[in-house]
Design an enzyme around this catalytic site. Structure first.
Site, PDB file in Angstrom:
ATOM      1  N   HIS A 226       0.790  -1.477  -0.120  1.00 46.98           N
ATOM      2  CA  HIS A 226      -0.005   0.328   0.203  1.00 46.98           C
ATOM      3  C   HIS A 226       0.882   0.971  -0.113  1.00 46.98           C
ATOM      4  O   HIS A 226       0.351   2.565  -0.488  1.00 46.98           O
ATOM      5  CB  HIS A 226      -0.833  -0.120   1.298  1.00 46.98           C
ATOM      6  CG  HIS A 226      -1.760  -1.190   1.424  1.00 46.98           C
ATOM      7  ND1 HIS A 226      -2.567  -0.911   0.129  1.00 46.98           N
ATOM      8  CD2 HIS A 226      -1.971  -1.930   1.673  1.00 46.98           C
ATOM      9  CE1 HIS A 226      -3.344  -2.293   0.636  1.00 46.98           C
ATOM     10  NE2 HIS A 226      -3.507  -2.649   1.548  1.00 46.98           N
TER      11      HIS A 226
ATOM     12  N   ASP B 236      -4.574 -13.162   3.489  1.00 48.15           N
ATOM     13  CA  ASP B 236      -5.637 -11.883   4.327  1.00 48.15           C
ATOM     14  C   ASP B 236      -6.592 -12.324   2.752  1.00 48.15           C
ATOM     15  O   ASP B 236      -7.960 -12.432   3.176  1.00 48.15           O
ATOM     16  CB  ASP B 236      -5.703 -10.642   4.083  1.00 48.15           C
ATOM     17  CG  ASP B 236      -5.023 -10.416   2.812  1.00 48.15           C
ATOM     18  OD1 ASP B 236      -4.621 -10.484   2.005  1.00 48.15           O
ATOM     19  OD2 ASP B 236      -4.634  -9.114   3.576  1.00 48.15           O
TER      20      ASP B 236
ATOM     21  N   HIS C  64      -5.814  -7.651  -0.766  1.00 48.01           N
ATOM     22  CA  HIS C  64      -6.258  -6.021  -0.731  1.00 48.01           C
ATOM     23  C   HIS C  64      -5.543  -5.215  -2.325  1.00 48.01           C
ATOM     24  O   HIS C  64      -4.266  -5.842  -2.616  1.00 48.01           O
ATOM     25  CB  HIS C  64      -5.670  -4.940   0.528  1.00 48.01           C
ATOM     26  CG  HIS C  64      -6.039  -5.778   1.828  1.00 48.01           C
ATOM     27  ND1 HIS C  64      -5.292  -6.392   2.549  1.00 48.01           N
ATOM     28  CD2 HIS C  64      -7.357  -5.338   2.304  1.00 48.01           C
ATOM     29  CE1 HIS C  64      -6.767  -5.973   3.191  1.00 48.01           C
ATOM     30  NE2 HIS C  64      -7.727  -5.160   3.178  1.00 48.01           N
TER      31      HIS C  64
ATOM     32  N   ASP D 148      -1.605 -10.644  -2.396  1.00 46.04           N
ATOM     33  CA  ASP D 148      -2.759 -10.095  -1.344  1.00 46.04           C
ATOM     34  C   ASP D 148      -4.407  -9.712  -1.682  1.00 46.04           C
ATOM     35  O   ASP D 148      -4.840  -9.606  -2.332  1.00 46.04           O
ATOM     36  CB  ASP D 148      -2.613  -9.004  -1.200  1.00 46.04           C
ATOM     37  CG  ASP D 148      -2.837  -8.224   1.106  1.00 46.04           C
ATOM     38  OD1 ASP D 148      -2.131  -8.482   1.663  1.00 46.04           O
ATOM     39  OD2 ASP D 148      -3.401  -7.835   0.711  1.00 46.04           O
TER      40      ASP D 148
HETATM   41  N1  Q9C Z   1     -10.109  -2.506  10.381  1.00 49.49           N
HETATM   42  C1  Q9C Z   1      -2.277  -5.396   4.275  1.00 49.49           C
HETATM   43  O1  Q9C Z   1      -2.776  -6.235   4.068  1.00 49.49           O
HETATM   44  N2  Q9C Z   1      -7.871  -1.072   6.583  1.00 49.49           N
HETATM   45  N3  Q9C Z   1      -2.870  -4.196   4.432  1.00 49.49           N
HETATM   46  C2  Q9C Z   1      -7.837  -1.698   7.716  1.00 49.49           C
HETATM   47  C3  Q9C Z   1      -9.408  -2.949   8.818  1.00 49.49           C
HETATM   48  C4  Q9C Z   1      -6.773  -1.276   6.210  1.00 49.49           C
HETATM   49  C5  Q9C Z   1      -4.184  -4.231   5.193  1.00 49.49           C
HETATM   50  C6  Q9C Z   1      -9.173  -1.869   8.605  1.00 49.49           C
HETATM   51  C7  Q9C Z   1      -6.210  -2.830   5.728  1.00 49.49           C
HETATM   52  C8  Q9C Z   1      -4.527  -2.805   5.345  1.00 49.49           C
HETATM   53  C9  Q9C Z   1      -0.630  -5.152   4.304  1.00 49.49           C
HETATM   54 ZN    ZN Z   2      -3.783  -7.191   2.139  1.00 49.01          ZN
END
Ligand code: Q9C
Ligand code: ZN
Length: 358
Positions: free
Chosen positions: A170, A295, A208, A206
């Site tokens: 990200h 994830d 995301h 991933d």
């Molecule tokens: N309640 C990676 O997997 N928002 N990043 C999370 C959770 C951000 C995940 C909110 C998620 C980023 C590297």
């Molecule tokens: Zn992620």
């Protein structure tokens, strides 16, 4: 397979993240890397290797020096401003509506500000990304882990795995976010281009969308970015990751997004994986960087796809079947009890080893 790992990741140890303004237990925690390391050690087929320091040079080849400076200064600045708290989250973001009607030139002339709550917004994407005392040091280690993984592959390994933590995809050239500070995969890809002069593909699995990696290589034809991820209409990072994002200028056609439906299963996901692999295979180059997240797992607390451990084994097998050398770097994955088994399954698949047994 060699596994690059250091205890240095432990320095980034947030207890809390804020979600929609409320404090919750942090997702991106040291126990994630512990779980993966322990499972790979127990397997017996993996060898832990320490990272080598590579300095700030390779980071600056993809990141704005201002981001590096901010991350280095953020915690001391929190202390100087005598803000009594265990983690820093931005107070104010310079978001697009603030500058509506003002010219690009004028907007670009606005200062970063000196207040740390503003600087965190200037260099940050979202409010779920706590910065703590050891964040900068840990993020530097994660880059060294990725670069050492590159060194192993350039040195002749068919595949190597960097147990990066914090993750990276990200993080854009001038922005941290989504538990990411420096873009480990992007630094690795750039290092491969610099060392070989070849084209490099980045395959991001991933859950995301890797908005940071996409941004960094958006106009580049020498680095292909292909990502499978939950549809951003449902999931972070919301504003990028759609199928019509194909790159611009010389990079047009070198960016490929495969948004996935809610609860996509192994079969649905692997069908799009094949499409991404086909595109990668059509491109010259001998090395693929894999941004590996777990994830996508059916039990992940923040993802919404439904992959299984068997699915990861098959994914590793298909990616390795490209016949290219693999620099595999860890991204997300937050269901800690399954992380070790999932990493083991993926990496065993990539090595052509069976799902279970010796
Ligand atoms: N309640 C990676 O997997 N928002 N990043 C999370 C959770 C951000 C995940 C909110 C998620 C980023 C590297
Ligand atoms: Zn992620």
């Amino acid at each position: 397979m060699k596994v690059v790992h250091t205890e240095g990741h432990r320095r980034h140890d947030p207890k809390v993240e804020t979600y929609l303004g409320l404090p919750l237990p942090a997702n991106e925690v040291p126990a994630r890397a512990d779980a993966i390391r322990d499972a790979l050690v127990a397997d017996g087929g993996f060898e832990l290797v320490d990272p080598q320091g590579h300095g700030a040079g390779p980071i600056l080849s993809v990141h704005d020096p201002g981001l590096v400076r901010f991350l280095e200064e953020a915690w001391p600045a929190v202390q100087e401003q005598a803000i009594d708290r265990e983690f820093l989250v931005a107070d104010t973001y310079p978001t697009r509506g603030m500058f509506q009607g003002m010219s690009d030139e004028f907007v670009a002339s606005r200062p970063e500000t000196r207040a740390v709550g503003g600087r965190a917004g200037w260099w940050g994407l979202d409010s779920s990304n706590p910065i703590v005392a050891g964040t900068y040091v840990a993020a530097r280690w994660a880059v060294d882990v990725a670069l050492t993984t590159v060194d192993l592959v350039l040195g002749g390994e068919t595949a190597a795995y960097g147990l990066c933590r914090p993750p990276g995809h990200h993080a854009a050239a001038a922005m941290a976010g989504g538990y990411c500070f420096f873009n480990n995969a992007a630094v690795a890809a750039q290092a491969i281009v610099d060392a070989t002069g070849e084209r490099v593909a980045i395959l991001d699995v991933d859950v995301h969308h890797g908005n940071g990696t996409q941004q960094i290589f958006w106009r580049r034809e020498d680095v292909l970015y292909a990502s499978l991820h939950a549809d951003p209409l449902r999931l972070y990072p919301f504003f990028l990751g759609y199928a019509d994002e194909v790159g611009e200028g010389p990079g047009r056609g070198a960016n490929l997004n495969f948004p996935q439906p809610l609860r996509a299963d192994d079969a649905t996901y692997l069908a799009d994986l094949d499409r991404a692999l086909e595109r990668i295979a059509a491109e010259p180059g001998s090395i693929v960087v894999v941004s590996l997240g777990f994830d996508t797992f059916h039990l992940d607390p923040i993802g919404d796809l439904a992959l299984t451990t068997e699915g990861y084994h098959e994914m590793g097998r298909r990616v390795a079947a490209l016949g290219r050398r693999l620099v595999i770097v860890q991204e997300g994955g937050y269901h800690v009890p399954a992380l070790g088994g999932n990493a083991r399954a993926w990496l065993r698949g990539a090595e052509g080893r069976h799902f279970g047994g010796a």
